[in-house]
Design a protein around this motif. Structure first.
Motif, PDB file in Angstrom:
ATOM      1  N   ARG A   8       0.798  -1.223   0.000  1.00 52.50           N
ATOM      2  CA  ARG A   8       0.000   0.000   0.000  1.00 52.50           C
ATOM      3  C   ARG A   8       0.830   1.273   0.000  1.00 52.50           C
ATOM      4  O   ARG A   8       0.383   2.322  -0.456  1.00 52.50           O
ATOM      5  N   GLU A   9       2.028   1.230   0.534  1.00 48.90           N
ATOM      6  CA  GLU A   9       2.775   2.448   0.819  1.00 48.90           C
ATOM      7  C   GLU A   9       3.661   2.871  -0.345  1.00 48.90           C
ATOM      8  O   GLU A   9       4.000   2.073  -1.224  1.00 48.90           O
ATOM      9  N   ALA A  10       4.058   4.153  -0.311  1.00 55.70           N
ATOM     10  CA  ALA A  10       5.091   4.635  -1.222  1.00 55.70           C
ATOM     11  C   ALA A  10       6.444   4.116  -0.749  1.00 55.70           C
ATOM     12  O   ALA A  10       6.620   3.731   0.416  1.00 55.70           O
ATOM     13  N   LEU A  11       7.399   4.069  -1.642  1.00 55.02           N
ATOM     14  CA  LEU A  11       8.750   3.658  -1.266  1.00 55.02           C
ATOM     15  C   LEU A  11       9.368   4.723  -0.364  1.00 55.02           C
ATOM     16  O   LEU A  11       9.421   5.897  -0.748  1.00 55.02           O
ATOM     17  N   PRO A  12       9.830   4.361   0.826  1.00 59.30           N
ATOM     18  CA  PRO A  12      10.462   5.351   1.698  1.00 59.30           C
ATOM     19  C   PRO A  12      11.667   5.981   1.011  1.00 59.30           C
ATOM     20  O   PRO A  12      12.519   5.286   0.462  1.00 59.30           O
ATOM     21  N   GLY A  13      11.713   7.292   0.997  1.00 58.70           N
ATOM     22  CA  GLY A  13      12.813   7.994   0.347  1.00 58.70           C
ATOM     23  C   GLY A  13      12.519   8.396  -1.075  1.00 58.70           C
ATOM     24  O   GLY A  13      13.319   9.095  -1.705  1.00 58.70           O
ATOM     25  N   ALA A  14      11.363   7.944  -1.629  1.00 57.45           N
ATOM     26  CA  ALA A  14      11.009   8.309  -2.997  1.00 57.45           C
ATOM     27  C   ALA A  14      10.549   9.763  -3.050  1.00 57.45           C
ATOM     28  O   ALA A  14      10.042  10.316  -2.070  1.00 57.45           O
ATOM     29  N   GLY A  15      10.728  10.404  -4.196  1.00 59.25           N
ATOM     30  CA  GLY A  15      10.315  11.786  -4.369  1.00 59.25           C
ATOM     31  C   GLY A  15       9.153  11.907  -5.327  1.00 59.25           C
ATOM     32  O   GLY A  15       8.483  10.922  -5.664  1.00 59.25           O
ATOM     33  N   GLU A  16       8.899  13.123  -5.787  1.00 59.13           N
ATOM     34  CA  GLU A  16       7.816  13.379  -6.726  1.00 59.13           C
ATOM     35  C   GLU A  16       8.163  14.588  -7.591  1.00 59.13           C
ATOM     36  O   GLU A  16       9.027  15.391  -7.237  1.00 59.13           O
ATOM     37  N   TRP A  17       7.489  14.685  -8.732  1.00 55.79           N
ATOM     38  CA  TRP A  17       7.696  15.800  -9.666  1.00 55.79           C
ATOM     39  C   TRP A  17       6.313  16.346  -9.992  1.00 55.79           C
ATOM     40  O   TRP A  17       5.635  15.888 -10.888  1.00 55.79           O
ATOM     41  N   THR A  18       5.892  17.383  -9.255  1.00 58.80           N
ATOM     42  CA  THR A  18       4.498  17.817  -9.295  1.00 58.80           C
ATOM     43  C   THR A  18       4.256  19.084 -10.106  1.00 58.80           C
ATOM     44  O   THR A  18       3.111  19.389 -10.433  1.00 58.80           O
ATOM     45  N   HIS A  19       5.318  19.840 -10.397  1.00 55.91           N
ATOM     46  CA  HIS A  19       5.191  21.079 -11.160  1.00 55.91           C
ATOM     47  C   HIS A  19       6.240  21.095 -12.268  1.00 55.91           C
ATOM     48  O   HIS A  19       7.090  20.199 -12.350  1.00 55.91           O
ATOM     49  N   ALA A  20       6.167  22.094 -13.116  1.00 49.83           N
ATOM     50  CA  ALA A  20       7.033  22.125 -14.293  1.00 49.83           C
ATOM     51  C   ALA A  20       8.497  21.962 -13.929  1.00 49.83           C
ATOM     52  O   ALA A  20       9.246  21.253 -14.611  1.00 49.83           O
ATOM     53  N   TYR A  21       8.940  22.624 -12.864  1.00 50.10           N
ATOM     54  CA  TYR A  21      10.326  22.509 -12.411  1.00 50.10           C
ATOM     55  C   TYR A  21      10.407  21.735 -11.093  1.00 50.10           C
ATOM     56  O   TYR A  21      11.073  22.134 -10.152  1.00 50.10           O
ATOM     57  N   LEU A  71      20.926   7.474 -26.458  1.00 47.98           N
ATOM     58  CA  LEU A  71      19.537   7.751 -26.090  1.00 47.98           C
ATOM     59  C   LEU A  71      19.470   9.215 -25.673  1.00 47.98           C
ATOM     60  O   LEU A  71      20.317   9.674 -24.901  1.00 47.98           O
ATOM     61  N   ARG A  72      18.472   9.928 -26.167  1.00 47.59           N
ATOM     62  CA  ARG A  72      18.394  11.340 -25.807  1.00 47.59           C
ATOM     63  C   ARG A  72      16.942  11.787 -25.666  1.00 47.59           C
ATOM     64  O   ARG A  72      16.042  11.240 -26.283  1.00 47.59           O
ATOM     65  N   SER A  73      16.762  12.799 -24.827  1.00 41.27           N
ATOM     66  CA  SER A  73      15.446  13.398 -24.628  1.00 41.27           C
ATOM     67  C   SER A  73      15.394  14.724 -25.379  1.00 41.27           C
ATOM     68  O   SER A  73      16.233  15.007 -26.227  1.00 41.27           O
ATOM     69  N   GLY A  74      14.410  15.570 -25.069  1.00 37.09           N
ATOM     70  CA  GLY A  74      14.158  16.771 -25.839  1.00 37.09           C
ATOM     71  C   GLY A  74      15.044  17.936 -25.478  1.00 37.09           C
ATOM     72  O   GLY A  74      16.077  17.791 -24.809  1.00 37.09           O
ATOM     73  N   CYS A  75      14.619  19.141 -25.898  1.00 34.74           N
ATOM     74  CA  CYS A  75      15.458  20.334 -25.791  1.00 34.74           C
ATOM     75  C   CYS A  75      15.147  21.178 -24.564  1.00 34.74           C
ATOM     76  O   CYS A  75      15.582  22.326 -24.493  1.00 34.74           O
ATOM     77  N   TRP A  76      14.404  20.666 -23.620  1.00 34.39           N
ATOM     78  CA  TRP A  76      14.251  21.376 -22.349  1.00 34.39           C
ATOM     79  C   TRP A  76      14.220  20.342 -21.224  1.00 34.39           C
ATOM     80  O   TRP A  76      15.245  19.813 -20.856  1.00 34.39           O
ATOM     81  N   ILE A  77      13.066  19.974 -20.696  1.00 38.77           N
ATOM     82  CA  ILE A  77      13.018  18.968 -19.630  1.00 38.77           C
ATOM     83  C   ILE A  77      12.416  17.701 -20.189  1.00 38.77           C
ATOM     84  O   ILE A  77      11.219  17.653 -20.492  1.00 38.77           O
ATOM     85  N   GLY A  78      13.228  16.665 -20.335  1.00 34.81           N
ATOM     86  CA  GLY A  78      12.753  15.379 -20.820  1.00 34.81           C
ATOM     87  C   GLY A  78      12.895  14.281 -19.800  1.00 34.81           C
ATOM     88  O   GLY A  78      12.174  13.289 -19.843  1.00 34.81           O
ATOM     89  N   MET A  79      13.856  14.434 -18.857  1.00 30.33           N
ATOM     90  CA  MET A  79      14.084  13.432 -17.813  1.00 30.33           C
ATOM     91  C   MET A  79      13.680  14.017 -16.464  1.00 30.33           C
ATOM     92  O   MET A  79      14.092  15.121 -16.104  1.00 30.33           O
ATOM     93  N   ILE A  80      12.884  13.270 -15.716  1.00 28.12           N
ATOM     94  CA  ILE A  80      12.520  13.662 -14.356  1.00 28.12           C
ATOM     95  C   ILE A  80      12.699  12.455 -13.439  1.00 28.12           C
ATOM     96  O   ILE A  80      12.824  11.320 -13.900  1.00 28.12           O
ATOM     97  N   SER A  81      12.699  12.701 -12.144  1.00 26.96           N
ATOM     98  CA  SER A  81      12.788  11.617 -11.167  1.00 26.96           C
ATOM     99  C   SER A  81      11.609  11.693 -10.218  1.00 26.96           C
ATOM    100  O   SER A  81      10.939  12.713 -10.099  1.00 26.96           O
ATOM    101  N   GLY A  82      11.373  10.596  -9.512  1.00 23.39           N
ATOM    102  CA  GLY A  82      10.274  10.490  -8.566  1.00 23.39           C
ATOM    103  C   GLY A  82       9.831   9.049  -8.446  1.00 23.39           C
ATOM    104  O   GLY A  82      10.139   8.224  -9.312  1.00 23.39           O
ATOM    105  N   ASN A  83       9.160   8.700  -7.366  1.00 20.84           N
ATOM    106  CA  ASN A  83       8.667   7.334  -7.146  1.00 20.84           C
ATOM    107  C   ASN A  83       9.806   6.323  -7.050  1.00 20.84           C
ATOM    108  O   ASN A  83       9.593   5.124  -7.210  1.00 20.84           O
ATOM    109  N   GLY A  84      11.051   6.797  -6.798  1.00 23.01           N
ATOM    110  CA  GLY A  84      12.203   5.901  -6.800  1.00 23.01           C
ATOM    111  C   GLY A  84      12.666   5.546  -8.203  1.00 23.01           C
ATOM    112  O   GLY A  84      13.380   4.566  -8.391  1.00 23.01           O
TER     113      GLY A  84
END
Length: 980
Positions: free
Chosen positions: A545-558, A938-951
């Protein structure tokens, strides 16, 4: 569409005719279109000379004073399609227009009949080439001997939003372009008769077989002559027609406001496969007509007779990978008014593929009813319908089949019984059921399962239900369950309750999450275990049921509302090819996306879900296994040039908030259902204002109001890379006001209006909202809200209370010149304003409590292109990262860290101890070991293509349109390996 005043139109036409009286000796046009209410009705555009009537792509929008037809960047008029005969001037030519452009484009057309496809260049076009008026023409005796078109550019730049008289002439040996009665440029490169190839005769667009660029602006008059007007005749034409335009105000940056046809929408959702539901809202209860059909075919009318404001139409039997289009007609006044045409492409229907109707792969047997009841019990009790299901001990796959036929789950069965697996495969193949939704595999052991941790939404066991033998290890099962909702159901009728309890206790010590690289070790995850009566007896149920302890989130553009460009995720760290490994890859691919150049908002992720803002659509996925949970087509979603604006979406655990024109939509994160709509103006829709900033915190939704027409929405071509240091690229989008609503019911909590808010500087932390605000009179009085130098003569730094809107403090903010970009980020104690100009970055910090000045720094860019001069800063580990420098966040001292030698595009983002970013390939910088490594090719786009969160480290596909040598266009997610 507003009714045009007939008396005004007739007066203007009469005025123009009277004014032309002294030049009646000039050559008469052979074709003419007056784009006013006397000649234009709905989609019909009548020719006033020449008899070549045209058809507008959408119902025309007209202005009475001065008379003109408005083109919004997606509209044009087709006079004659390719293949139909048209008698065009053969030896000499004059093309004349009155035009006002809101925006120029790479290749623009006012009227043309041409093909310019590689070396195949024929015909002519009057329009613009980037910021200059242009006249392109090909003749049989061109200097190069191949008939290549000459594009003659006017010497002066296009004055945006101002009316101009533009004329192109060709007399058989000389090409000329005139602007406002004066010769601008000429060329002798073309000679002889005009050279033609079959093409479309278009007004308001640059169109050949390869390109179709519609103009953004207004046209009043279009004329063709079969002779070349002399310089004196052009001056007389200008003098005799200018009266209607000399006193005209500049064309508004925002397109003319016509009564909106819809309050909200349209939007479309898919599911089940082959079915789409279209939705829209109207101001008043009324019936509607949906015009729907395949692109290129005549649409069919689907009438909805119910008197309602909330409309929906379910479309069934849609063909796979097929492009459809639709428009909506609703009563407005005494007639039906039609929206623009919108695309609906079933290649973006990601619904689970259906199993064959009526298939029965297994012969009747004594246990049929048990397996069917078990499947119904599992699906009902778990509430799980999408994702991956592991059948641990699948036998011949009967239980997996019952699960698959009742849900959208993809079932993967594993068993040590080779004979049972073979029987199941044979039966499923014969019934046409084996493949994408259901597969069976023989393993030597049910220990050390060959699947990534966190992969499965549901785990079941066919063999346990059939024989009573409890399979495998509960610790293994728990490790493979998706956090935040993964469940396992093991029903073993022949097993004792003691055996089931013992199996559940085996999940003790099942924590296999990586140890955070920095900080305290989190507590082990605690499995939820229970026994429950079910079909055939007792069932053991195991839940994650729980989130991974120590995991983060990406909730807004930055990353977050504080704009730190980080997720705070402690579970993602390491080196590529060593302890960072692929979790999943696959959809969505590039076709759903926007060209990588546009620098739009990147993805969002929280609560185990990943949300990708694609090309006028949002795609929601299970972050742990890539399952597409839902997708919604949302025309009008796109917003580009994020470095000079603000993101248009944010998310919390339950809701996804998306700015859509004059409203903010609230979508349920689990289903994609739009369940609420917040207006930008309290209590009503606002035709002039669009929703700008969007951020959420503690039950409060914060937004801003921006004048309509100030968002960048184009993305095709290098003009829309937004990498420049001057011009339109660097203009900051500004809001006229800020406000806050209660998330639950939309109650307006406060509204603030003190000046022009610079959108790229809005940031929140600790219950406070910070921003730069211009009070310069020149900026406040400007029509546009995309502004540069006028902003900076009087700027203040402001802090508001998020919950009350009260001004907590304000202080002057001086800037030496117009910046290329300006950002603000903060934490609870300190904020930083970062700007780029004159070959350097300037950092100034302030106390969040009272605005007192802190440390400052100025350091040079690494280089002046490919995004290095517009980098967004990153705040993590008490350090501020601004390529190519690293600063101590508290003191401002420059740290002795070697920043990676990046050369390409994008901006840097971060987990807690890992930077992730785009170079030639995607790369990471492990801050605990100060080592960099890459995901090669392997490459992403020209601004923000890679994010982290949820471990996880997540990279939804964003490189589409890239012409470099990186051919793998797929979505990828990585995680740090667990200790096994």
């Amino acid at each position: 569409m507003r009714a045009t005043q007939p008396s005004v139109s007739v007066f203007l036409v009469t005025l123009l005719l009277l004014c032309e009286g002294h030049v009646l000796s000039a050559p008469a046009p052979v074709m003419e279109w007056r784009l006013d209410a006397t000649q234009v009705t709905g989609q019909s555009v009548k020719a006033s000379v020449g008899g070549l009537d045209g058809t507008a792509a959408k119902p025309a929008r007209l202005s009475p004073s001065p008379a003109y037809m408005d083109f919004d960047g997606t509209e044009s008029v087709l006079v004659r399609p390719k293949g139909e005969a048209v008698n065009l001037p053969a030896e000499k030519l004059t093309v004349e227009v009155w035009v006002a452009l809101r925006e120029t484009c790479e290749w623009g057309g006012f009227i043309g009949y041409f093909q310019d496809n590689g070396t195949f260049e024929k015909g002519w076009v009057l329009g613009n080439r980037r910021g200059s008026f242009s006249f392109g023409l090909s003749s049989k005796g061109a200097d190069d001997g191949n008939g290549a078109m000459t594009y003659l550019l006017a010497s002066q730049p296009v004055p945006l939003r101002k009316w101009c008289h533009v004329v192109g002439t060709y007399d058989g040996s000389s090409l000329r372009i005139y602007v406002n009665g004066e010769l601008s440029t000429s060329s002798e490169a073309q000679k002889g008769d005009l050279l033609y190839a079959p093409a479309d005769l278009m007004i308001g667009a640059y169109k050949d077989d390869d390109e179709f660029n519609c103009m953004d602006g207004a046209l009043n008059l279009v004329r063709l002559y079969d002779t070349a007007l002399t310089a004196e005749e052009v001056r007389e034409r200008y003098a005799s027609t200018r009266q209607a335009f000399d006193s005209a105000p500049p064309l508004a940056v925002a397109r003319p406001v016509f009564e909106p046809i819809l309050v909200d929408g349209p939007w479309a959702s898919f599911g089940p496969q082959g079915v789409a539901t279209l939705h829209w809202d109207t101001k008043k209860p009324c019936p509607s007509v949906l015009k729907f059909g395949k692109q290129g075919d005549a649409p069919k009318d689907i009438r909805t007779e119910a008197l309602t404001c909330s409309h929906s139409v379910r479309l069934e039997g849609l063909e796979r990978n097929t492009a459809y289009s639709y428009s909506i007609c609703v009563p407005l006044g005494d007639s039906l008014t039609e929206t623009p045409a919108y695309p609906l492409d079933t290649q973006f229907d990601y619904s689970p593929s259906p199993l064959p109707a009526g298939a029965e792969p297994y012969p009747p047997g004594a246990t049929d009813d048990l397996f069917a009841r078990a499947a119904e019990f599992i699906l009902r009790d778990s509430g799980i319908d999408r994702g991956y299901c592991l059948d641990l001990g699948c036998g011949d796959g009967r239980l997996g089949w019952e699960i698959a036929r009742r849900s959208g789950l993809r079932v993967i069965g594993v068993s040590t019984d080779a004979a049972a697996v073979a029987r199941g495969r044979e039966a499923l193949l014969a019934a046409g059921c084996y493949g994408p939704r259901l597969t069976l595999h023989k393993l030597d052991s049910l220990s050390n399962l060959p699947f990534a941790d966190y992969t499965f939404n549901l785990v079941i066991s066919n063999e346990a239900l059939a024989s009573g033998a409890v399979p495998g290890s509960a610790a293994e099962v728990f490790a493979r369950l998706r956090p935040l909702g993964g469940k396992a159901y093991v029903g073993a009728p022949a097993a004792s309750e003691t055996a089931l309890q013992a199996w559940l206790r085996g999940a003790d010590g099942a924590d296999r999450a990586p140890t955070p690289a920095v900080g305290t070790t989190p507590p082990p995850r605690d499995p939820v275990r229970r026994l429950q009566d079910g079909p055939g007896g007792r069932w053991a149920i195991l839940e994650h049921r729980e989130a991974l302890p120590g995991a983060g989130e990406w909730t807004h553009a930055y990353g977050n509302a504080a704009q730190t460009a980080g997720s705070g995720d402690f579970l993602v760290y390491g080196t590529t090819g060593d302890n960072l490994e692929v979790q999943w890859f696959g959809l969505p691919g590039p076709n759903a996306m926007v060209d990588r150049l546009a620098r739009k908002q990147g993805p969002l992720s929280t609560a185990g879900r990943l949300f990708t803002l694609a090309n006028d659509r949002i795609i929601a996925q299970d972050a742990y296994n890539g399952t597409i949970l839902w997708s919604t087509e949302m025309p009008g979603l796109l917003r580009n040039n994020l470095p000079r604006n603000t993101g248009n979406a944010c998310v919390d655990d339950r809701h996804l908030f998306v700015a859509m024109r004059d409203r903010c939509w609230r979508l349920d994160t689990a289903t994609g259902q739009r369940d609420f709509s917040y207006p930008v103006t309290e209590g009503q829709s606002d035709e002039e204002m669009f929703w700008g900033y969007v951020a959420c915190t503690g039950g409060v939704l914060v937004g801003s109001a921006v004048r309509r027409g100030n968002f960048e929405t184009e993305y095709k071509g290098p003009r829309f890379w937004f990498d420049g240091q001057t011009g339109r690229d660097v203009l900051n989008v500004c809001s006229d006001s800020l406000f806050a609503c209660a998330i639950d019911d939309g109650t307006r909590l406060w509204t603030y209006s003190g000046g022009l808010v610079i959108n790229s500087t809005l940031a929140m932390s600790g219950g406070r909202l910070y921003f730069l605000e211009s009070r310069a009179p020149e900026a406040l009085e400007a029509v546009s809200r995309q502004l540069g130098a006028p902003l900076w003569s009087d700027v203040r730094l402001v802090a508001l209370d998020v919950h009350t809107g009260k001004v907590l403090w304000t202080r002057p903010f001086e800037h030496p010149e117009q910046p290329i970009v300006v950002y603000l980020l903060c934490d609870a104690e300190r904020l930083a304003v970062v700007s780029s100009f004159g070959g350097k970055y300037r950092l100034r910090t302030f106390s969040t409590s009272d605005g007192a000045a802190g440390w400052q720094a100025e350091d040079p860019w690494r280089t002046n292109n490919h995004g290095h001069h517009i980098q967004h800063p990153v705040l993590t580990m008490g350090r501020l990262f601004l390529e190519p420098h690293v600063y101590d966040w508290e003191t401002g001292s420059k740290l002795d860290l070697t920043f990676p030698g990046r050369s390409k595009c994008g901006t840097i983002t971060a987990a807690a101890t890992l930077l992730h970013y785009r170079d030639l390939s995607d790369e990471v910088w492990n801050l605990t070991t100060n080592t960099q490594s890459e995901f090669n090719l392997l490459r992403s786009g020209c601004w923000i293509g890679m994010i982290s969160g949820n471990g996880l480290l997540m990279s939804p596909e964003s490189a589409g349109g890239c012409t470099c040598r990186w051919p793998v266009y797929t979505s990828l997610t990585y995680r740090t390996k667990n200790d096994y």
